[in-house]
Design a protein around this motif. Structure first.
Motif, mmCIF file in Angstrom:
data_model
loop_
_atom_site.group_PDB
_atom_site.id
_atom_site.type_symbol
_atom_site.label_atom_id
_atom_site.label_comp_id
_atom_site.label_asym_id
_atom_site.label_seq_id
_atom_site.Cartn_x
_atom_site.Cartn_y
_atom_site.Cartn_z
ATOM 1 N N ASN A 1 0.845 -1.192 0.000
ATOM 2 C CA ASN A 1 0.000 0.000 0.000
ATOM 3 C C ASN A 1 0.891 1.257 0.000
ATOM 4 O O ASN A 1 1.671 1.479 0.928
ATOM 5 N N GLN A 2 0.743 2.063 -1.056
ATOM 6 C CA GLN A 2 1.640 3.197 -1.231
ATOM 7 C C GLN A 2 1.486 4.250 -0.126
ATOM 8 O O GLN A 2 2.463 4.862 0.295
ATOM 9 N N GLN A 3 0.258 4.404 0.349
ATOM 10 C CA GLN A 3 0.032 5.391 1.423
ATOM 11 C C GLN A 3 0.785 5.006 2.689
ATOM 12 O O GLN A 3 1.419 5.847 3.328
ATOM 13 N N LEU A 4 0.714 3.723 3.025
ATOM 14 C CA LEU A 4 1.426 3.265 4.227
ATOM 15 C C LEU A 4 2.934 3.348 4.005
ATOM 16 O O LEU A 4 3.693 3.706 4.916
ATOM 17 N N ARG A 5 3.360 3.038 2.790
ATOM 18 C CA ARG A 5 4.796 3.173 2.493
ATOM 19 C C ARG A 5 5.252 4.626 2.671
ATOM 20 O O ARG A 5 6.330 4.887 3.194
ATOM 21 N N ASN A 6 4.416 5.562 2.233
ATOM 22 C CA ASN A 6 4.769 6.982 2.383
ATOM 23 C C ASN A 6 4.897 7.366 3.856
ATOM 24 O O ASN A 6 5.805 8.107 4.236
ATOM 25 N N LYS A 7 3.979 6.847 4.661
ATOM 26 C CA LYS A 7 4.035 7.152 6.102
ATOM 27 C C LYS A 7 5.305 6.555 6.715
ATOM 28 O O LYS A 7 5.947 7.174 7.552
ATOM 29 N N LEU A 8 5.649 5.349 6.288
ATOM 30 C CA LEU A 8 6.877 4.721 6.793
ATOM 31 C C LEU A 8 8.107 5.526 6.395
ATOM 32 O O LEU A 8 9.056 5.663 7.160
ATOM 33 N N LYS A 9 8.052 6.065 5.180
ATOM 34 C CA LYS A 9 9.201 6.807 4.650
ATOM 35 C C LYS A 9 9.555 7.996 5.555
ATOM 36 O O LYS A 9 10.720 8.346 5.713
ATOM 37 N N GLU A 10 8.530 8.567 6.164
ATOM 38 C CA GLU A 10 8.765 9.724 7.044
ATOM 39 C C GLU A 10 9.573 9.374 8.287
ATOM 40 O O GLU A 10 10.194 10.234 8.896
ATOM 41 N N VAL A 11 9.549 8.098 8.659
ATOM 42 C CA VAL A 11 10.239 7.711 9.910
ATOM 43 C C VAL A 11 11.315 6.642 9.677
ATOM 44 O O VAL A 11 11.826 6.061 10.621
ATOM 45 N N ALA A 12 11.635 6.400 8.409
ATOM 46 C CA ALA A 12 12.640 5.374 8.084
ATOM 47 C C ALA A 12 13.740 5.992 7.231
ATOM 48 O O ALA A 12 13.729 5.885 6.003
ATOM 49 N N TRP A 13 14.712 6.627 7.895
ATOM 50 C CA TRP A 13 15.776 7.325 7.171
ATOM 51 C C TRP A 13 16.601 6.374 6.311
ATOM 52 O O TRP A 13 17.173 6.790 5.311
ATOM 53 N N GLY A 14 16.645 5.112 6.678
ATOM 54 C CA GLY A 14 17.477 4.159 5.923
ATOM 55 C C GLY A 14 16.768 3.551 4.735
ATOM 56 O O GLY A 14 17.338 2.675 4.067
ATOM 57 N N ALA A 15 15.528 3.978 4.468
ATOM 58 C CA ALA A 15 14.774 3.351 3.381
ATOM 59 C C ALA A 15 14.218 4.397 2.417
ATOM 60 O O ALA A 15 13.205 4.160 1.755
ATOM 61 N N GLN A 16 14.888 5.541 2.349
ATOM 62 C CA GLN A 16 14.374 6.645 1.519
ATOM 63 C C GLN A 16 14.283 6.279 0.046
ATOM 64 O O GLN A 16 13.303 6.605 -0.624
ATOM 65 N N GLY A 17 15.305 5.600 -0.456
ATOM 66 C CA GLY A 17 15.285 5.208 -1.872
ATOM 67 C C GLY A 17 14.509 3.923 -2.104
ATOM 68 O O GLY A 17 13.987 3.690 -3.199
ATOM 69 N N GLN A 18 14.432 3.089 -1.071
ATOM 70 C CA GLN A 18 13.825 1.757 -1.245
ATOM 71 C C GLN A 18 12.298 1.802 -1.150
ATOM 72 O O GLN A 18 11.599 1.150 -1.945
ATOM 73 N N LEU A 19 11.766 2.562 -0.179
ATOM 74 C CA LEU A 19 10.307 2.524 0.018
ATOM 75 C C LEU A 19 9.510 2.918 -1.222
ATOM 76 O O LEU A 19 8.529 2.250 -1.556
ATOM 77 N N PRO A 20 9.923 3.976 -1.941
ATOM 78 C CA PRO A 20 9.113 4.339 -3.113
ATOM 79 C C PRO A 20 9.335 3.440 -4.334
ATOM 80 O O PRO A 20 8.511 3.445 -5.243
ATOM 81 N N THR A 21 10.435 2.671 -4.347
ATOM 82 C CA THR A 21 10.777 1.964 -5.589
ATOM 83 C C THR A 21 10.708 0.440 -5.497
ATOM 84 O O THR A 21 10.688 -0.237 -6.526
ATOM 85 N N ALA A 22 10.699 -0.106 -4.273
ATOM 86 C CA ALA A 22 10.757 -1.568 -4.124
ATOM 87 C C ALA A 22 9.522 -2.227 -4.727
ATOM 88 O O ALA A 22 8.403 -1.718 -4.597
ATOM 89 N N SER A 23 9.743 -3.361 -5.355
ATOM 90 C CA SER A 23 8.611 -4.138 -5.862
ATOM 91 C C SER A 23 7.806 -4.677 -4.681
ATOM 92 O O SER A 23 6.572 -4.615 -4.677
ATOM 93 N N HIS A 24 8.505 -5.199 -3.691
ATOM 94 C CA HIS A 24 7.855 -5.713 -2.484
ATOM 95 C C HIS A 24 8.608 -5.200 -1.262
ATOM 96 O O HIS A 24 9.841 -5.205 -1.256
ATOM 97 N N PHE A 25 7.867 -4.790 -0.239
ATOM 98 C CA PHE A 25 8.494 -4.243 0.971
ATOM 99 C C PHE A 25 7.918 -4.985 2.182
ATOM 100 O O PHE A 25 6.701 -5.022 2.372
ATOM 101 N N VAL A 26 8.825 -5.567 2.975
ATOM 102 C CA VAL A 26 8.371 -6.403 4.083
ATOM 103 C C VAL A 26 8.816 -5.809 5.419
ATOM 104 O O VAL A 26 9.989 -5.485 5.597
ATOM 105 N N VAL A 27 7.873 -5.676 6.335
ATOM 106 C CA VAL A 27 8.242 -5.362 7.719
ATOM 107 C C VAL A 27 8.182 -6.679 8.476
ATOM 108 O O VAL A 27 7.151 -7.365 8.474
#
Ligand SMILES: Cc1cc2nc3c(=O)[nH]c(=O)nc-3n(C[C@H](O)[C@H](O)[C@H](O)COP(=O)(O)O)c2cc1C
Length: 225
Positions: A61-87
Motif C-alpha cells: 500500500n503506497q500510502q502506508l509506504r509513504n508514512k513509513l518513509k517519514e520515519v525510516a531514514w534508511g529506506a528513503q530510496g527503497q520505500l518508493p521503488t521496491a517491488s515488495h516491501f516487508v516489515v
C-alpha cells in the motif's frame, strides 16, 4: 564440472550479487511466484526452540509506504521503488514466555505434541529462558531474543532472492517507536503480541553497485586445533 562444485559456484555468485540495494527499478516487479518462493524460505527458517516467533507483513500500500518513509531514514530510496516491501515483526514476551498460550498452542497444533507432554516441555523451557540465557530479565531481552530469530529468516530471504536474481536491502534505519506507533494504529501488532524487528525491501536494482568490500577470511576466522 562436478554437480556440487557447480552449486557452490552458483551460491557464491549469489552472495557476490547480493548487495544493499539503495534504489530499485520501479518499473520491474517481482512475479507472484518468485515472491511466494522468497516467503517460503522465511517460513522454513529455523528458530530457537522452534517457536517461529515472527510475522512477515508485506506492505504494498503506497500510502502506508509513504508514512513509513517519514520515519525510516534508511529506506528513503527503497520505500518508493521496491517491488515488495516487508516489515518483519517479532513476538513479544506475551507469546514467547515458556508458559504462554502461544507456546502451548504452537507445541500442540503446529508441532503435534500430545497435550500431556507439554508441562514437561515448559519446565525445560523455563530453565532455558530463566537460567541459561537470562532471557527473562526483562521484556526487552525477551523481544531481542525473538528479534534475533527473525534475522535468520531475513538472511534466508535475501540469499534465496539473490539466487534467483532478485535484489534486496535489509533495513534497520528507522525510528522504532514511530514505526511501532504507525503499525499499531494500522492494527498490525496483535494487541501487543508483536513488535517491529527489521524491514527488508525487494526488487530489481536501478543501478550497478560499487564493488563489494569485506575483510579477509583470516581476519574473521580463528581455528583452534
Ligand atoms: C540488519 C541490517 C540493517 C541495515 N539497515 C540498512 C538501512 O536501513 N538502509 C540501508 O541502505 N542499508 C542498510 N543495511 C545495509 C548495510 O549497510 C550493508 O549490508 C553493508 O554495508 C554491506 O554492504 P552490502 O550488503 O552491499 O555487501 C543494513 C544491513 C543489515 C544487515
Amino acid at each position: 564440472m562436478e554437480k556440487k562444485e557447480m552449486i557452490k559456484e552458483q551460491i557464491l555468485e549469489a552472495f557476490q550479487f547480493r548487495h544493499a540495494t539503495k534504489k530499485f527499478d520501479p518499473e520491474k516487479k517481482i512475479s507472484q511466484d518468485d515472491f511466494q518462493f522468497i516467503l517460503e524460505t522465511a517460513r522454513l527458517s529455523p528458530s530457537s526452540i522452534g517457536i517461529e516467533p515472527w510475522k512477515f507483513v508485506v506492505i504494498q500500500n503506497q500510502q502506508l509506504r509513504n508514512k513509513l518513509k517519514e520515519v525510516a531514514w534508511g529506506a528513503q530510496g527503497q520505500l518508493p521503488t521496491a517491488s515488495h516491501f516487508v516489515v518483519i515483526l517479532a513476538r513479544t514476551i506475551l507469546d514467547t514466555k515458556y508458559n504462554s498460550e502461544y507456546i502451548f498452542n504452537h507445541l500442540k497444533d503446529v508441532k503435534g505434541f500430545p497435550e500431556e507432554l507439554i508441562p514437561k516441555i515448559h519446565e525445560r523451557y523455563k530453565v532455558f529462558q530463566e537460567d541459561d540465557l537470562h532471557l527473562l530479565d526483562n521484556e526487552r531481552t525477551m523481544f531481542d531474543w525473538a528479534s534475533k530469530q527473525s534475522y535468520i529468516a531475513l538472511a534466508n530471504m535475501m540469499t534465496a532472492a539473490a539466487q534467483i536474481g532478485i535484489d534486496s536491502c535489509p533495513i534497520e534505519g528507522f525510528n522504532h517507536d514511530a514505526v511501532h506507533k504507525l503499525l499499531e494504529e494500522e492494527g498490525l501488532l496483535e494487541e501487543g503480541h508483536l513488535d517491529v524487528s527489521v524491514m527488508v525491501a525487494f526488487g530489481y536494482r536501478a543501478e550497478e553497485p560499487r564493488p563489494k568490500t569485506r575483510k579477509e577470511l583470516n581476519q574473521v576466522v580463528e581455528w583452534i586445533e
